[in-house]
Design a protein around this motif. Structure first.
Motif, PDB file in Angstrom:
ATOM      1  N   VAL A 121       0.839  -1.203   0.000  1.00  0.00           N
ATOM      2  CA  VAL A 121       0.000   0.000   0.000  1.00  0.00           C
ATOM      3  C   VAL A 121       0.873   1.253   0.000  1.00  0.00           C
ATOM      4  N   LEU A 122       1.948   1.243   0.769  1.00  0.00           N
ATOM      5  CA  LEU A 122       2.843   2.403   0.820  1.00  0.00           C
ATOM      6  C   LEU A 122       3.421   2.703  -0.567  1.00  0.00           C
ATOM      7  N   ALA A 123       3.847   1.673  -1.277  1.00  0.00           N
ATOM      8  CA  ALA A 123       4.372   1.875  -2.635  1.00  0.00           C
ATOM      9  C   ALA A 123       3.292   2.463  -3.536  1.00  0.00           C
ATOM     10  N   ASP A 124       2.067   1.951  -3.409  1.00  0.00           N
ATOM     11  CA  ASP A 124       0.965   2.472  -4.222  1.00  0.00           C
ATOM     12  C   ASP A 124       0.635   3.924  -3.874  1.00  0.00           C
ATOM     13  N   VAL A 125       0.678   4.253  -2.596  1.00  0.00           N
ATOM     14  CA  VAL A 125       0.389   5.629  -2.186  1.00  0.00           C
ATOM     15  C   VAL A 125       1.452   6.577  -2.737  1.00  0.00           C
ATOM     16  N   PHE A 126       2.726   6.179  -2.668  1.00  0.00           N
ATOM     17  CA  PHE A 126       3.775   7.021  -3.252  1.00  0.00           C
ATOM     18  C   PHE A 126       3.575   7.169  -4.763  1.00  0.00           C
ATOM     19  N   ALA A 127       3.260   6.079  -5.455  1.00  0.00           N
ATOM     20  CA  ALA A 127       3.041   6.144  -6.907  1.00  0.00           C
ATOM     21  C   ALA A 127       1.855   7.041  -7.246  1.00  0.00           C
ATOM     22  N   LEU A 128       0.780   6.912  -6.478  1.00  0.00           N
ATOM     23  CA  LEU A 128      -0.406   7.740  -6.713  1.00  0.00           C
ATOM     24  C   LEU A 128      -0.133   9.199  -6.369  1.00  0.00           C
ATOM     25  N   TYR A 129       0.671   9.434  -5.348  1.00  0.00           N
ATOM     26  CA  TYR A 129       1.066  10.805  -4.993  1.00  0.00           C
ATOM     27  C   TYR A 129       1.808  11.451  -6.171  1.00  0.00           C
ATOM     28  N   ILE A 130       2.800  10.755  -6.708  1.00  0.00           N
ATOM     29  CA  ILE A 130       3.588  11.311  -7.816  1.00  0.00           C
ATOM     30  C   ILE A 130       2.705  11.533  -9.045  1.00  0.00           C
ATOM     31  N   LYS A 131       1.827  10.574  -9.338  1.00  0.00           N
ATOM     32  CA  LYS A 131       0.939  10.744 -10.494  1.00  0.00           C
ATOM     33  C   LYS A 131       0.008  11.941 -10.287  1.00  0.00           C
ATOM     34  N   THR A 132      -0.520  12.080  -9.087  1.00  0.00           N
ATOM     35  CA  THR A 132      -1.416  13.199  -8.800  1.00  0.00           C
ATOM     36  C   THR A 132      -0.674  14.524  -8.930  1.00  0.00           C
ATOM     37  N   LYS A 133       0.568  14.593  -8.418  1.00  0.00           N
ATOM     38  CA  LYS A 133       1.365  15.820  -8.569  1.00  0.00           C
ATOM     39  C   LYS A 133       1.691  16.062 -10.052  1.00  0.00           C
ATOM     40  N   ASN A 134       2.007  15.008 -10.777  1.00  0.00           N
ATOM     41  CA  ASN A 134       2.278  15.133 -12.210  1.00  0.00           C
ATOM     42  C   ASN A 134       1.086  15.782 -12.908  1.00  0.00           C
ATOM     43  N   PHE A 135      -0.119  15.272 -12.645  1.00  0.00           N
ATOM     44  CA  PHE A 135      -1.309  15.831 -13.276  1.00  0.00           C
ATOM     45  C   PHE A 135      -1.579  17.245 -12.761  1.00  0.00           C
ATOM     46  N   HIS A 136      -1.321  17.501 -11.512  1.00  0.00           N
ATOM     47  CA  HIS A 136      -1.459  18.848 -10.933  1.00  0.00           C
ATOM     48  C   HIS A 136      -0.557  19.834 -11.688  1.00  0.00           C
ATOM     49  N   TRP A 137       0.665  19.422 -11.954  1.00  0.00           N
ATOM     50  CA  TRP A 137       1.621  20.299 -12.639  1.00  0.00           C
ATOM     51  C   TRP A 137       1.267  20.495 -14.113  1.00  0.00           C
ATOM     52  N   HIS A 138       0.635  19.511 -14.741  1.00  0.00           N
ATOM     53  CA  HIS A 138       0.439  19.540 -16.188  1.00  0.00           C
ATOM     54  C   HIS A 138      -0.999  19.737 -16.638  1.00  0.00           C
ATOM     55  N   VAL A 139      -1.927  19.924 -15.715  1.00  0.00           N
ATOM     56  CA  VAL A 139      -3.313  20.131 -16.118  1.00  0.00           C
ATOM     57  C   VAL A 139      -3.435  21.467 -16.855  1.00  0.00           C
ATOM     58  N   SER A 140      -4.350  21.512 -17.806  1.00  0.00           N
ATOM     59  CA  SER A 140      -4.578  22.754 -18.560  1.00  0.00           C
ATOM     60  C   SER A 140      -6.050  22.818 -18.946  1.00  0.00           C
ATOM     61  N   GLY A 141      -6.443  23.935 -19.495  1.00  0.00           N
ATOM     62  CA  GLY A 141      -7.803  24.060 -19.988  1.00  0.00           C
ATOM     63  C   GLY A 141      -8.666  24.981 -19.146  1.00  0.00           C
ATOM     64  N   PRO A 142      -9.961  25.040 -19.495  1.00  0.00           N
ATOM     65  CA  PRO A 142     -10.855  26.005 -18.861  1.00  0.00           C
ATOM     66  C   PRO A 142     -11.089  25.771 -17.362  1.00  0.00           C
ATOM     67  N   HIS A 143     -10.856  24.565 -16.882  1.00  0.00           N
ATOM     68  CA  HIS A 143     -11.048  24.273 -15.458  1.00  0.00           C
ATOM     69  C   HIS A 143      -9.706  24.192 -14.724  1.00  0.00           C
TER      70      HIS A 143
END
Length: 183
Positions: free
Chosen positions: A42-64
């Protein structure tokens, strides 16, 4: 200047270096082993999901952009806040926990997303699915805790389940297509 250790002291240092770091627990050796192994997954998954979420946070674009950017940052913070309690619970049970990015990569079950561009709606849908996967794994670990009577870990997992379900709900609602009536 070199220091020479007496043979007894040298042997003691060697023994401590080679012996696993264990903490006494009343869950039994098998219980501690099964629970800590599940928690490390679970810890490995949480770290992976954290990085993916930050990745999308950094790269999101568009009207929202602003809404998604802030929501993903909040969700990433929540995931990061899970990591230390998970790792410390592993240590409290006498287990060893994740030591490196490489170990996370070998252990994680949440897939990475290295795409140069992802549509915002696809980001939210992917994160919702990853959080659903995390929910299923948390429930599996909870069942293992129940099997061995580990109430403390089960209690922590219940809080993480609630937080994860909330993330799923927000991701789902943010990604809905429909009119203001909800249809």
């Amino acid at each position: 200047m070199t220091t020479t250790l007496r043979p007894k002291k040298a042997a003691d240092l060697r023994r401590r270096r080679e012996s696993p770091v264990t903490t006494p627990t009343d869950l039994g050796a098998q219980g501690a082993k099964d629970i800590t192994a599940a928690l490390n997954g679970v810890l490995a998954d949480v770290f992976a999901l954290y990085i993916k979420t930050k990745n999308f946070h950094w790269h999101v674009s568009g009207p929202h952009f602003r809404d998604y950017h802030l929501m993903l940052d909040e969700q990433a913070d929540q995931l990061y806040q899970m990591t230390d309690p998970i790792a410390e619970r592993v240590r409290k049970l006498g287990g060893l926990t994740i030591r490196s990015i490489g170990q996370i990569s070998r252990t994680q079950r949440i897939p990475d997303n290295d795409a140069d561009y992802v549509e915002p709606s696809d980001m939210l849908a992917e994160l919702a699915e990853d959080n659903k996967s995390l929910t299923a794994r948390l429930r599996q670990v909870h069942n293992t805790c129940d099997e061995y009577g580990d109430v403390a870990t089960a209690s922590l997992i219940e809080v993480w389940l609630d937080e994860t379900e909330r993330r799923i709900w927000f991701l789902f609602e943010s990604n809905r297509r429909g009119d203001s009536s909800g249809h």
